[in-house]
Structures are given as structure tokens and as C-alpha cells.
Motif scaffolding. Structure first.
Motif: not given
Ligand SMILES: [Mn+2]
Length: 200
Positions: A26, A28, A34, A36, A62-63, A66, A87, A89, A91, A96, A134
Motif C-alpha cells: 500500500t 499513501n 494506492r 496493489a 507510486q506517484d 497506473l 492496483i 487507486q 481518490d 481507479e 473508474t
């Protein structure tokens, strides 16, 4: 910043093996989260080695979007056993999702569960075009992610929000639905506030 997502995981190796080819991680990175779930191809030490390469790559990206994270992971895994990865993600109120291979998932929130749909492929061997899905999430969402060591001909479509204790849910789910022929991982993701989860 506090994480937006709580995660509950049960994982175990192929019975008789000393290492687990399944893994999870994980991140953050300031906003959102995020997460996986990784299944190194096959089982045993080479599967574990592939999973560890994947974790390192995912940490470095990680930033990044995907699609870029998967592409980089594919490059890092060339020459290894390969791995399948999904993965999620998160928000503010959206999810996502993208996956390569068969780490499957479910989203609970509306009237019925929705399937998360990974692309066919094997990172390190065959990289498909990544087109993330999404989802707009309601307040009381729940997401399941699980490797192919967990049977889908099982209670995996039961709404996990009906469970009393999320950690007990994944542990009991793995016990009940895990195949004895593979490494197996079951992860439950919940919002930081999960008002619908019954308190014990
Ligand atoms: Mn597997």
C-alpha cells in the motif's frame, strides 16, 4: 495525511512451501491511496523473487499514472518468472482500477457487486494496453481483491459489509475459499469511516 482506506489482508503460501509468491503493498503518497495485490507466477522462491521486484518497482512509480507504473513494472520483471498485479487507486470518492493477469476484484456499494476487470497478460512476459476502469464510490463502499488461489465458485460475491469484523472476514474467507494448490491472498478495503460495518 490520514489514509482514506483501511485494508484487511489474509495471505498464505502454497501448503508445503516456505515462502509466499503472493504479496501486497500500500502507498499513501500524500493524497488518496494506492493498493496493489501481486501474484508472482507459479509458487516458491522464484515466484517470491518476482513479487519482490514488483514491489520495488511499484514503490518507485507510486506517484505515476497506473499505465506508467505497469509499464515500468513489466520492464523490471523481464527475465523473471513474471507476475500478475492489480492496483486500486483511491481518490476522494472514486476508485481507479487496472490489472494485468488474474488478480480479480469486486466493488460493493450499489445494489449489486461489480467486477473489477483486469487485462489479460503477465508482467515480464506480455504487457497489454492499460485502460483503467473508474468507479464513483458511495459512502459505504467495500472492495475485495484476491489472487487466483481464492476460488470464485465460493462466497466471494457475498457482501463483506455484512460481516461483523473485517479482519476475521478475510481470515475466515481465505480458510473457506483458498485453494490448497496455490498461494492465496484475500484483501478487503474499506473507507476510513465504515458506518455500515456492525460494531462488536
Ligand atoms: Mn496464483
Amino acid at each position: 495525511m490520514a489514509p482514506l482506506v483501511r485494508h484487511f489482508v489474509a495471505t498464505r503460501q502454497f501448503p508445503g512451501q516456505t515462502v509466499n509468491g503472493d504479496a501486497w503493498v500500500t502507498f499513501n503518497p500524500g493524497r488518496g491511496a494506492r493498493i496493489a495485490v501481486i501474484d508472482g507466477a507459479g509458487h516458491g522462491p522464484q515466484a517470491r523473487a518476482a513479487s519482490e521486484l514488483a514491489i520495488t518497482s511499484l514503490a518507485e512509480t507510486q506517484d505515476r499514472p497506473l499505465a506508467e507504473a505497469f509499464k515500468r513494472c513489466h520492464q523490471v520483471l523481464l527475465g523473471s518468472r513474471g507476475a500478475v498485479i492489480s492496483i486500486a487507486q483511491f481518490d476522494a470518492n472514486s476508485l481507479e482500477f487496472a490489472g494485468v493477469g488474474n488478480v480479480e476484484g469486486r466493488v460493493f456499494g450499489g445494489a449489486k457487486s461489480m467486477h473489477l476487470a483486469p487485462h489479460r497478460g503477465l508482467l515480464g512476459m506480455a504487457l497489454p494496453t492499460i485502460r483503467p476502469q473508474t468507479f464513483v464510490l458511495p459512502d459505504n463502499w467495500a472492495v475485495l481483491l484476491f489472487t487466483d488461489g481464492v476460488s470464485q465458485r465460493s462466497g466471494i460475491d457475498l457482501d463483506p459489509r455484512d460481516a461483523v469484523d473485517p479482519q476475521a472476514y478475510v481470515e475466515q474467507g481465505l480458510e473457506a475459499w483458498g485453494r490448497t494448490s496455490d498461494d492465496a491472498t484475500l484483501m478487503l478495503l474499506l473507507p476510513e469511516e465504515a458506518p455500515n460495518f456492525r460494531q462488536v
